[in-house]
Scaffold this motif. Structure first.
Motif, PDB file in Angstrom:
ATOM      1  N   PRO A  64       1.196  -1.342   0.034  1.00 39.92           N
ATOM      2  CA  PRO A  64       0.100   0.667  -0.154  1.00 39.92           C
ATOM      3  C   PRO A  64       1.072   1.064  -0.163  1.00 39.92           C
ATOM      4  O   PRO A  64       2.360   0.921   0.772  1.00 39.92           O
ATOM      5  CB  PRO A  64      -0.714  -0.728   1.383  1.00 39.92           C
ATOM      6  CG  PRO A  64      -0.457  -1.659   1.792  1.00 39.92           C
ATOM      7  CD  PRO A  64       0.196  -2.278   1.452  1.00 39.92           C
ATOM      8  N   ALA A  65       0.611   2.523  -0.892  1.00 33.73           N
ATOM      9  CA  ALA A  65       1.300   3.332  -0.325  1.00 33.73           C
ATOM     10  C   ALA A  65       1.887   4.165   0.785  1.00 33.73           C
ATOM     11  O   ALA A  65       3.033   4.657   0.641  1.00 33.73           O
ATOM     12  CB  ALA A  65       0.204   4.047  -1.435  1.00 33.73           C
TER      13      ALA A  65
ATOM     14  N   PRO B 132       3.598   7.714   9.625  1.00 34.26           N
ATOM     15  CA  PRO B 132       2.477   8.982   8.916  1.00 34.26           C
ATOM     16  C   PRO B 132       1.726   8.435   8.425  1.00 34.26           C
ATOM     17  O   PRO B 132       1.883   7.886   6.969  1.00 34.26           O
ATOM     18  CB  PRO B 132       3.367  10.192   8.703  1.00 34.26           C
ATOM     19  CG  PRO B 132       4.247  10.192   9.372  1.00 34.26           C
ATOM     20  CD  PRO B 132       4.673   8.946   8.793  1.00 34.26           C
ATOM     21  N   GLY B 133      -0.299   8.326   8.475  1.00 36.13           N
ATOM     22  CA  GLY B 133      -0.595   8.581   7.018  1.00 36.13           C
ATOM     23  C   GLY B 133      -1.478   6.576   7.014  1.00 36.13           C
ATOM     24  O   GLY B 133      -1.871   6.289   6.543  1.00 36.13           O
ATOM     25  N   ILE B 134      -0.475   5.459   8.430  1.00 33.80           N
ATOM     26  CA  ILE B 134      -0.899   4.467   8.391  1.00 33.80           C
ATOM     27  C   ILE B 134      -1.703   4.735  10.120  1.00 33.80           C
ATOM     28  O   ILE B 134      -1.161   5.093  10.635  1.00 33.80           O
ATOM     29  CB  ILE B 134       0.175   3.579   8.935  1.00 33.80           C
ATOM     30  CG1 ILE B 134       1.040   3.769   7.757  1.00 33.80           C
ATOM     31  CG2 ILE B 134      -0.027   2.096   9.284  1.00 33.80           C
ATOM     32  CD1 ILE B 134       2.709   2.662   7.709  1.00 33.80           C
ATOM     33  N   GLY B 135      -3.026   4.335   9.992  1.00 29.75           N
ATOM     34  CA  GLY B 135      -4.320   4.982  11.115  1.00 29.75           C
ATOM     35  C   GLY B 135      -3.714   3.919  12.029  1.00 29.75           C
ATOM     36  O   GLY B 135      -4.031   4.946  13.005  1.00 29.75           O
TER      37      GLY B 135
ATOM     38  N   LEU C 119      13.602  -3.000   4.288  1.00 26.22           N
ATOM     39  CA  LEU C 119      12.777  -2.846   5.032  1.00 26.22           C
ATOM     40  C   LEU C 119      11.150  -2.642   5.440  1.00 26.22           C
ATOM     41  O   LEU C 119      10.224  -3.004   6.471  1.00 26.22           O
ATOM     42  CB  LEU C 119      13.971  -2.247   6.460  1.00 26.22           C
ATOM     43  CG  LEU C 119      14.633  -2.513   6.272  1.00 26.22           C
ATOM     44  CD1 LEU C 119      15.795  -0.996   6.817  1.00 26.22           C
ATOM     45  CD2 LEU C 119      15.168  -3.591   7.199  1.00 26.22           C
ATOM     46  N   ALA C 120      10.670  -1.942   4.493  1.00 22.12           N
ATOM     47  CA  ALA C 120       9.454  -1.491   4.137  1.00 22.12           C
ATOM     48  C   ALA C 120       8.199  -2.933   3.863  1.00 22.12           C
ATOM     49  O   ALA C 120       6.731  -3.264   4.462  1.00 22.12           O
ATOM     50  CB  ALA C 120       8.831  -0.172   3.188  1.00 22.12           C
ATOM     51  N   TRP C 121       9.426  -3.684   3.290  1.00 28.86           N
ATOM     52  CA  TRP C 121       8.432  -5.249   3.519  1.00 28.86           C
ATOM     53  C   TRP C 121       7.695  -5.602   4.250  1.00 28.86           C
ATOM     54  O   TRP C 121       7.276  -6.233   4.518  1.00 28.86           O
ATOM     55  CB  TRP C 121       9.134  -5.638   1.976  1.00 28.86           C
ATOM     56  CG  TRP C 121       7.854  -6.984   1.055  1.00 28.86           C
ATOM     57  CD1 TRP C 121       6.791  -7.115   1.188  1.00 28.86           C
ATOM     58  CD2 TRP C 121       8.217  -8.180   2.023  1.00 28.86           C
ATOM     59  NE1 TRP C 121       6.247  -8.075   1.011  1.00 28.86           N
ATOM     60  CE2 TRP C 121       7.330  -8.616   1.587  1.00 28.86           C
ATOM     61  CE3 TRP C 121       9.465  -8.900   3.145  1.00 28.86           C
ATOM     62  CZ2 TRP C 121       7.270 -10.334   2.398  1.00 28.86           C
ATOM     63  CZ3 TRP C 121       9.029 -10.192   3.225  1.00 28.86           C
ATOM     64  CH2 TRP C 121       8.077 -10.381   2.921  1.00 28.86           C
ATOM     65  N   MET C 122       9.246  -5.946   5.183  1.00 26.10           N
ATOM     66  CA  MET C 122       9.434  -6.785   6.128  1.00 26.10           C
ATOM     67  C   MET C 122       8.603  -5.626   7.410  1.00 26.10           C
ATOM     68  O   MET C 122       7.995  -6.954   8.394  1.00 26.10           O
ATOM     69  CB  MET C 122      11.180  -6.565   7.035  1.00 26.10           C
ATOM     70  CG  MET C 122      11.849  -7.176   6.499  1.00 26.10           C
ATOM     71  SD  MET C 122      13.491  -7.699   6.705  1.00 26.10           S
ATOM     72  CE  MET C 122      14.323  -6.892   6.063  1.00 26.10           C
ATOM     73  N   ALA C 123       8.491  -4.772   7.445  1.00 25.40           N
ATOM     74  CA  ALA C 123       7.780  -4.208   8.641  1.00 25.40           C
ATOM     75  C   ALA C 123       5.884  -4.234   7.853  1.00 25.40           C
ATOM     76  O   ALA C 123       5.273  -5.112   8.808  1.00 25.40           O
ATOM     77  CB  ALA C 123       8.037  -2.667   8.314  1.00 25.40           C
TER      78      ALA C 123
ATOM     79  N   ALA D  37       3.246  -6.555  10.440  1.00 29.06           N
ATOM     80  CA  ALA D  37       2.163  -6.212  10.678  1.00 29.06           C
ATOM     81  C   ALA D  37       0.815  -6.420  10.162  1.00 29.06           C
ATOM     82  O   ALA D  37       0.018  -6.624  10.592  1.00 29.06           O
ATOM     83  CB  ALA D  37       1.714  -4.353  10.205  1.00 29.06           C
ATOM     84  N   SER D  38       1.136  -7.503   8.858  1.00 27.11           N
ATOM     85  CA  SER D  38       0.169  -8.006   8.058  1.00 27.11           C
ATOM     86  C   SER D  38       0.482  -9.165   9.161  1.00 27.11           C
ATOM     87  O   SER D  38      -1.360  -9.982   8.901  1.00 27.11           O
ATOM     88  CB  SER D  38       0.602  -8.663   6.674  1.00 27.11           C
ATOM     89  OG  SER D  38       0.017  -6.880   6.079  1.00 27.11           O
ATOM     90  N   ASP D  39       0.719  -9.916   9.406  1.00 30.76           N
ATOM     91  CA  ASP D  39       0.770 -11.335  10.461  1.00 30.76           C
ATOM     92  C   ASP D  39       0.159 -10.878  11.738  1.00 30.76           C
ATOM     93  O   ASP D  39       0.562 -12.429  12.421  1.00 30.76           O
ATOM     94  CB  ASP D  39       2.350 -11.894  10.162  1.00 30.76           C
ATOM     95  CG  ASP D  39       2.868 -13.490  10.395  1.00 30.76           C
ATOM     96  OD1 ASP D  39       1.903 -14.076  10.133  1.00 30.76           O
ATOM     97  OD2 ASP D  39       3.444 -13.960  11.726  1.00 30.76           O
TER      98      ASP D  39
END
Length: 148
Positions: free
Chosen positions: A27-28, A37-40, A66-70, A74-76
Protein backbone atom coordinates in the motif's frame (compact mmCIF):
# COMPACT_ATOMS: atom_id res chain seq x y z
CA UNK A 1 22.28 -15.37 -15.50
CA UNK A 2 25.25 -16.51 -13.40
CA UNK A 3 25.75 -14.97 -9.96
CA UNK A 4 29.02 -14.19 -8.17
CA UNK A 5 29.25 -17.79 -6.94
CA UNK A 6 28.92 -19.24 -10.45
CA UNK A 7 25.39 -20.49 -9.73
CA UNK A 8 23.01 -20.43 -12.64
CA UNK A 9 19.96 -18.31 -11.77
CA UNK A 10 16.79 -17.88 -13.75
CA UNK A 11 15.64 -14.35 -14.45
CA UNK A 12 12.04 -13.32 -14.50
CA UNK A 13 10.69 -12.49 -17.92
CA UNK A 14 10.30 -8.88 -16.79
CA UNK A 15 13.88 -8.65 -15.44
CA UNK A 16 12.51 -7.11 -12.26
CA UNK A 17 14.22 -7.84 -8.97
CA UNK A 18 11.63 -9.59 -6.75
CA UNK A 19 11.99 -6.97 -4.01
CA UNK A 20 10.74 -4.26 -6.36
CA UNK A 21 7.77 -6.39 -7.33
CA UNK A 22 6.97 -6.82 -3.62
CA UNK A 23 7.50 -3.10 -3.00
CA UNK A 24 5.11 -2.20 -5.81
CA UNK A 25 2.45 -4.39 -4.19
CA UNK A 26 2.72 -2.49 -0.87
CA UNK A 27 0.00 0.00 0.00
CA UNK A 28 1.27 3.53 -0.77
CA UNK A 29 1.64 4.55 2.88
CA UNK A 30 4.02 1.59 3.44
CA UNK A 31 6.44 2.56 0.67
CA UNK A 32 8.20 5.25 2.68
CA UNK A 33 10.62 6.84 2.82
CA UNK A 34 9.09 7.42 6.27
CA UNK A 35 6.69 4.81 7.63
CA UNK A 36 4.13 5.77 10.24
CA UNK A 37 2.44 8.94 9.01
CA UNK A 38 -0.66 7.92 7.08
CA UNK A 39 -0.83 4.43 8.59
CA UNK A 40 -3.96 4.70 10.73
CA UNK A 41 -3.20 2.08 13.34
CA UNK A 42 0.58 2.67 13.52
CA UNK A 43 0.68 3.07 17.33
CA UNK A 44 -1.15 -0.22 17.87
CA UNK A 45 0.94 -2.31 15.45
CA UNK A 46 4.42 -1.13 16.48
CA UNK A 47 6.77 -1.79 19.37
CA UNK A 48 8.59 0.81 21.42
CA UNK A 49 6.10 3.68 20.87
CA UNK A 50 8.13 5.07 17.98
CA UNK A 51 6.09 7.54 15.93
CA UNK A 52 7.79 6.62 12.65
CA UNK A 53 10.44 4.57 10.88
CA UNK A 54 12.75 6.68 8.74
CA UNK A 55 14.12 4.75 5.75
CA UNK A 56 15.39 7.80 3.89
CA UNK A 57 18.98 7.86 2.69
CA UNK A 58 19.36 4.09 2.47
CA UNK A 59 20.92 2.61 -0.65
CA UNK A 60 18.72 0.39 -2.80
CA UNK A 61 17.23 -2.06 -2.05
CA UNK A 62 17.42 -1.65 1.76
CA UNK A 63 14.53 0.80 2.15
CA UNK A 64 12.29 -1.45 0.05
CA UNK A 65 13.34 -4.56 1.99
CA UNK A 66 12.75 -2.94 5.38
CA UNK A 67 9.42 -1.45 4.28
CA UNK A 68 8.29 -4.85 3.06
CA UNK A 69 9.47 -6.52 6.30
CA UNK A 70 7.55 -3.97 8.39
CA UNK A 71 4.39 -4.48 6.35
CA UNK A 72 4.77 -8.26 6.53
CA UNK A 73 5.11 -8.12 10.34
CA UNK A 74 1.98 -5.96 10.60
CA UNK A 75 0.04 -8.20 8.19
CA UNK A 76 1.12 -11.27 10.12
CA UNK A 77 -0.20 -9.83 13.37
CA UNK A 78 3.26 -9.31 14.81
CA UNK A 79 4.10 -5.88 16.18
CA UNK A 80 6.48 -4.05 13.85
CA UNK A 81 10.02 -3.97 15.29
CA UNK A 82 10.55 -0.25 14.71
CA UNK A 83 13.51 0.12 17.09
CA UNK A 84 15.41 -2.81 15.56
CA UNK A 85 14.70 -1.65 12.01
CA UNK A 86 15.67 1.94 12.86
CA UNK A 87 18.95 0.73 14.36
CA UNK A 88 19.68 -1.34 11.27
CA UNK A 89 18.84 1.62 9.00
CA UNK A 90 21.19 3.84 11.04
CA UNK A 91 24.02 1.29 10.82
CA UNK A 92 23.64 1.10 7.05
CA UNK A 93 23.52 4.90 6.72
CA UNK A 94 26.66 5.18 8.85
CA UNK A 95 28.50 2.54 6.80
CA UNK A 96 27.64 4.45 3.62
CA UNK A 97 28.62 7.83 5.11
CA UNK A 98 31.94 6.53 6.42
CA UNK A 99 32.74 4.72 3.18
CA UNK A 100 32.73 1.30 4.82
CA UNK A 101 31.77 -1.79 2.92
CA UNK A 102 28.34 -3.28 3.34
CA UNK A 103 26.36 -6.10 1.79
CA UNK A 104 24.22 -4.98 -1.12
CA UNK A 105 21.22 -6.96 0.14
CA UNK A 106 20.07 -7.81 3.63
CA UNK A 107 19.73 -11.51 2.80
CA UNK A 108 23.48 -11.80 2.31
CA UNK A 109 24.40 -10.91 5.87
CA UNK A 110 21.42 -11.20 8.18
CA UNK A 111 22.00 -14.93 8.70
CA UNK A 112 25.65 -15.46 7.79
CA UNK A 113 27.67 -13.82 10.60
CA UNK A 114 25.73 -15.28 13.56
CA UNK A 115 25.90 -18.74 12.02
CA UNK A 116 29.66 -18.51 11.62
CA UNK A 117 30.73 -16.76 14.80
CA UNK A 118 30.48 -17.40 18.50
CA UNK A 119 27.13 -15.64 18.70
CA UNK A 120 25.65 -18.45 16.65
CA UNK A 121 27.41 -21.31 18.38
CA UNK A 122 27.12 -20.51 22.10
CA UNK A 123 24.72 -23.42 22.54
CA UNK A 124 27.45 -25.69 21.18
CA UNK A 125 29.73 -24.60 24.03
CA UNK A 126 32.08 -22.48 21.92
CA UNK A 127 34.32 -20.11 23.89
CA UNK A 128 36.21 -18.55 21.02
CA UNK A 129 35.08 -17.16 17.74
CA UNK A 130 35.92 -19.65 14.96
CA UNK A 131 36.24 -16.95 12.31
CA UNK A 132 39.79 -16.98 10.93
CA UNK A 133 39.57 -13.26 10.22
CA UNK A 134 38.77 -12.51 13.89
CA UNK A 135 42.43 -11.63 14.49
CA UNK A 136 42.06 -9.24 17.40
CA UNK A 137 38.44 -10.16 18.00
CA UNK A 138 35.24 -10.81 16.12
CA UNK A 139 33.25 -7.75 15.07
CA UNK A 140 30.02 -9.74 15.25
CA UNK A 141 30.25 -11.27 18.71
CA UNK A 142 33.19 -9.39 20.34
CA UNK A 143 34.87 -12.69 21.13
CA UNK A 144 38.56 -13.36 21.13
CA UNK A 145 40.04 -15.19 18.14
CA UNK A 146 39.83 -18.97 18.14
CA UNK A 147 42.70 -20.61 19.92
CA UNK A 148 44.44 -23.51 18.17
Amino acid sequence: MIDEHDHLRLRSAEHIDPIWRLWEELPAQWRGPVLGPGIGNWASITENDWPQLDLSGLPDPFAAELAWMAHWQASDGTRVSVLAMAQLANMIRRAVTEGRGYARRSGRWITTPPQRCRAGSISAGARDCPLPEAGGGCTHCSASPATP
